[in-house]
Design a protein around this motif. Structure first.
Motif, PDB file in Angstrom:
ATOM      1  N   LYS A  64       9.331  -0.762  -1.720  1.00  0.00           N
ATOM      2  CA  LYS A  64       9.213   0.217  -2.805  1.00  0.00           C
ATOM      3  C   LYS A  64       8.114  -0.195  -3.786  1.00  0.00           C
ATOM      4  CE  LYS A  64      10.692   3.658  -5.450  1.00  0.00           C
ATOM      5  NZ  LYS A  64       9.468   4.314  -5.868  1.00  0.00           N
ATOM      6  N   TYR A 114      13.945  -3.477   1.060  1.00  0.00           N
ATOM      7  CA  TYR A 114      13.640  -2.156   0.519  1.00  0.00           C
ATOM      8  C   TYR A 114      12.923  -2.276  -0.827  1.00  0.00           C
ATOM      9  CZ  TYR A 114      14.123   2.568  -1.211  1.00  0.00           C
ATOM     10  OH  TYR A 114      13.847   3.820  -1.708  1.00  0.00           O
ATOM     11  N   ASP A 115      13.372  -3.190  -1.679  1.00  0.00           N
ATOM     12  CA  ASP A 115      12.759  -3.330  -3.007  1.00  0.00           C
ATOM     13  C   ASP A 115      11.292  -3.745  -2.917  1.00  0.00           C
ATOM     14  OD1 ASP A 115      15.105  -2.595  -4.254  1.00  0.00           O
ATOM     15  OD2 ASP A 115      15.786  -4.664  -4.546  1.00  0.00           O
ATOM     16  N   ARG A 116      10.971  -4.643  -1.995  1.00  0.00           N
ATOM     17  CA  ARG A 116       9.578  -5.059  -1.824  1.00  0.00           C
ATOM     18  C   ARG A 116       8.734  -3.917  -1.265  1.00  0.00           C
ATOM     19  NH1 ARG A 116       9.871 -10.684   1.154  1.00  0.00           N
ATOM     20  NH2 ARG A 116       7.645 -10.694   0.771  1.00  0.00           N
TER      21      ARG A 116
END
Length: 114
Positions: A6, A2-4
């Motif tokens: 985002k 998810y962080d990548r």
């Protein structure tokens, strides 16, 4: 992750929605950037959420026709298979390395065989 996703979405000025918020997302374009579907007949996206006005893009290129794409097509959504991305990426690499792209007839033939 998810962080990548985002971080990429921030650059592209679009929104990333977590799996827990899929129903409320009303996405127009859904990209399967996971390996789900590569060695199994599964999709990371629930079939019942596909709508006719959506676009599905699957980066999985083998098998060519994944459950993700079949579910989207059944609902009437537009689809794009991973083999297309694979070939376009190869074409850009050729241009970078040797200053030329592959001839159209080679590109079309490869698209049929992969």
């Amino acid at each position: 992750t998810y962080d990548r996703a985002k971080a990429l979405a921030d650059v592209l000025r679009c929104e990333v929605v977590g799996w827990d918020r899929l129903i409320e997302a009303r996405a127009q374009v859904v990209v399967n950037a996971t390996s789900v579907g590569m060695n199994e007949d599964r999709s990371p996206y629930p079939a019942e959420l596909w709508k006719r006005d959506m676009v599905a893009f699957d980066v999985v290129y083998t098998p060519r026709d994944t459950r993700f794409l079949r579910d989207a097509r059944t609902a009437g959504a537009e689809t794009a298979a991973g083999v297309e991305m694979f070939l376009r990426q190869a074409n850009l690499q050729l241009k970078e390395w040797i200053g030329r792209t592959m001839p159209t007839e080679v590109y079309k033939e490869l698209a049929k065989t992969l």
